[in-house]
Design a protein around this motif. Structure first.
Motif, PDB file in Angstrom:
ATOM      1  N   ALA A 269      -6.158   4.149  -8.428  1.00 51.83           N
ATOM      2  CA  ALA A 269      -4.721   3.887  -8.516  1.00 51.83           C
ATOM      3  C   ALA A 269      -4.330   2.430  -8.365  1.00 51.83           C
ATOM      4  O   ALA A 269      -3.139   2.120  -8.407  1.00 51.83           O
ATOM      5  N   GLY A 270      -5.279   1.515  -8.186  1.00 51.12           N
ATOM      6  CA  GLY A 270      -4.903   0.129  -7.980  1.00 51.12           C
ATOM      7  C   GLY A 270      -4.046  -0.024  -6.741  1.00 51.12           C
ATOM      8  O   GLY A 270      -4.295   0.602  -5.706  1.00 51.12           O
ATOM      9  N   SER A 271      -2.999  -0.833  -6.818  1.00 53.11           N
ATOM     10  CA  SER A 271      -2.095  -0.999  -5.685  1.00 53.11           C
ATOM     11  C   SER A 271      -1.352   0.298  -5.360  1.00 53.11           C
ATOM     12  O   SER A 271      -0.792   0.439  -4.271  1.00 53.11           O
ATOM     13  N   GLY A 272      -1.367   1.233  -6.290  1.00 51.46           N
ATOM     14  CA  GLY A 272      -0.766   2.537  -6.041  1.00 51.46           C
ATOM     15  C   GLY A 272      -1.446   3.313  -4.937  1.00 51.46           C
ATOM     16  O   GLY A 272      -0.929   4.353  -4.514  1.00 51.46           O
ATOM     17  N   LEU A 273      -2.579   2.796  -4.439  1.00 50.28           N
ATOM     18  CA  LEU A 273      -3.212   3.479  -3.315  1.00 50.28           C
ATOM     19  C   LEU A 273      -2.294   3.487  -2.099  1.00 50.28           C
ATOM     20  O   LEU A 273      -2.417   4.360  -1.227  1.00 50.28           O
TER      21      LEU A 273
END
Length: 412
Positions: free
Chosen positions: A37-41
Motif C-alpha cells: 500500500a505504500g504510504s497507505g500503510l
C-alpha cells in the motif's frame, strides 16, 4: 487433572503481551505492508488497530468468564460448539507456529550474516523453549527485561529520525498510495494485523494469572493501547525517513532509517530488533503450548501433550513438540510469505472469538455487541483480501485439520 499455578500479576501479563506484539510488528510487518500500500500503510494501520481493538474486547470479555488455558479454543467450544472451538484452536496452532518460525528468523536476520541465520534461528528456538520449560514466572521476567530494552531503543530511533531530515508521508498524489487502491490498503491492514495479535498470549495464560476476571481485561487493553501508539509513531518516523519505495524494499527497515539519520547508532537498533524478536518468540511458545494443552485435555490433540511438569507447572511435552516443529520450519520457511500465512490463521481465530463473545449476556457482557460485529466483519474482510498465496495456503491447511478431526470422530 493437574492445573497450572497462578503466578502472574497484571503487570506480568501486560509485559508478555507487549513482548509479543512489539517484536512481531515493528521489525517484521512494515516492509510487506509498504509493498502492498505504500504510504497507505498508515491507513491500513488504523484499520488493523480498529479490528484488533474489537478482537481485544471480545477476548477480554470471554477470558473473564473462562479464566483457563486455551483462549478461543475454549471459548468456541463453550459458546458455539466443539467444531467451532476446534477450528479456532487449529487456526491458532498453525498460524502461531508459523509466527514462531518467523520470529526466530527475524532475530537471526538482524543478529548475524546470511550463512549463519538458519542455524542461529534453531539455537534461539531451543534456548527459549528451555526458558519456558522452567516456568512462566521466569518467562515474564525475561519478557520484562526485553521490553524495557526495546522501548528504550525505539524512543531513541524516534528522537533521532524526527530530529533529522524527516519528510511527512503523503497519503495522496503520485506516491504508491495512489496506485494501491482499497485492496492494497486492506492487504496492508491484514499484514499489519499480524503485529497486533500479541494480546492473545494474555488470554491463553488465563489459568496462570492472579485475579483473572479483572486482570486479563485490563492487561489486554493496556498492552494494545501502548502498542498502537508506538506503532503509529514509528510508522511515521520510518516512512518519513525512507519513503514508501525504500521502506518496501528494506530487509531491516528500522535499521535502514537509523542508518540514514545517525549511522553510529544503527547497531543499537539491530540489538533491539534481536531482543524484540526473542521476546515475541518467548511469548509465542508460551501461548501455543497452552492452546495445545487445552486441545489435548479434550482429546482434539493426543492426550500425551496434556501433561503438566510436576515441578515447573508448565505443559512441557507440548512445548518440546512445538520446539521441534519450529526448528524444522526455520530451516525451510520464507520470512515474508509466512507473515501472510500467519495472519490468515489468526484472523479466522479471532473471527470465532467475536462470534463467541456475541452470545454472552448478563454479568459477563462488558462491551457492546457492535464491537463484536466490527470484529467479525473486519476479520473476514482482512482474511479474504490477504495476498492470494497466503489465503489459499491457509485455507488448505485449515481444511486438512478439519478433515483429520472428521476422520478421528468417525473412527471413535
Amino acid at each position: 487433572m493437574p492445573s497450572l499455578a497462578r503466578r502472574l500479576t497484571t503487570t506480568d501479563a501486560v509485559v508478555i503481551g507487549l513482548a509479543s506484539m512489539i517484536g512481531a510488528g515493528i521489525f517484521s510487518a512494515f516492509a510487506p505492508a509498504a509493498a502492498a500500500a505504500g504510504s497507505g500503510l498508515l491507513v491500513g494501520l488504523v484499520i488493523a488497530a480498529v479490528v484488533a481493538y474489537a478482537n481485544a474486547t471480545s477476548s477480554a470479555q470471554l477470558a473473564a468468564q473462562y479464566p483457563t488455558s486455551g483462549g478461543t479454543y475454549v471459548y468456541g467450544r463453550e459458546r458455539l460448539g466443539p467444531w467451532w472451538g476446534y477450528g479456532a484452536g487449529w487456526c491458532f496452532l498453525i498460524g502461531k507456529t508459523a509466527s514462531c518460525g518467523a520470529m526466530a528468523l527475524t532475530f537471526a536476520s538482524y543478529a548475524v550474516p546470511e550463512p549463519w541465520r538458519r542455524p542461529i534461528a534453531v539455537l534461539a528456538t531451543v534456548a527459549l523453549v528451555s526458558v519456558n520449560w522452567h516456568g512462566v514466572t521466569r518467562t515474564a521476567r525475561v519478557a520484562r527485561v526485553i521490553v524495557t530494552a526495546v522501548l528504550a531503543a525505539l524512543v531513541l530511533l524516534i528522537a533521532v529520525t524526527f530530529g533529522r531530515d524527516w519528510t511527512a508521508p503523503s497519503l495522496t498524489g503520485d506516491g504508491l498510495w495512489g496506485h494501491a487502491g482499497a485492496l492494497g490498503v486492506l492487504q496492508a491492514a491484514g499484514l499489519l494485523f499480524f503485529a497486533f495479535a500479541g494480546y492473545a498470549r494474555v488470554a491463553t495464560l488465563g489459568e496462570e494469572v492472579r485475579d483473572p476476571v479483572r486482570a486479563i481485561p485490563r492487561a489486554i487493553q493496556l498492552a494494545l493501547l501502548i502498542t498502537v501508539v508506538l506503532y503509529g509513531v514509528v510508522a511515521l518516523a520510518v516512512l518519513g525517513a525512507l519513503g514508501p519505495e525504500r521502506l518496501s524494499a528494506a530487509d531491516a527497515p528500522l535499521a535502514a532509517a537509523m542508518e540514514l539519520s545517525l549511522p553510529a547508532l544503527t547497531p543499537v537498533v539491530r540489538v533491539a530488533a534481536s531482543l524484540a524478536s526473542l521476546g515475541a518468540l518467548l511469548a509465542l511458545v508460551a501461548g501455543v503450548s497452552r492452546t495445545a494443552l487445552a486441545m489435548s485435555r479434550t482429546g482434539d490433540l493426543p492426550r500425551w501433550f496434556a501433561a503438566v511438569h510436576p515441578r515447573h507447572h508448565v505443559p512441557h511435552r507440548a512445548e518440546a513438540a512445538l520446539g521441534v516443529v519450529v526448528c524444522v520450519l526455520v530451516l525451510t520457511v520464507d520470512l515474508h510469505a509466512v507473515i501472510g500465512f500467519s495472519s490468515f490463521g489468526v484472523l479466522l481465530y479471532y473471527l470465532v472469538a467475536n462470534m463467541a463473545a456475541w452470545t454472552q449476556h448478563g454479568q459477563y457482557r462488558r462491551f457492546p455487541r457492535v464491537l463484536q460485529g466490527i470484529g467479525v466483519i473486519g476479520c473476514g474482510v482482512l482474511a479474504i483480501t490477504l495476498p492470494a498465496n497466503a489465503a489459499l495456503a491457509g485455507a488448505a491447511v485449515l481444511a486438512l485439520g478439519l478433515i483429520v478431526r472428521l476422520i478421528r470422530i468417525r473412527r471413535t
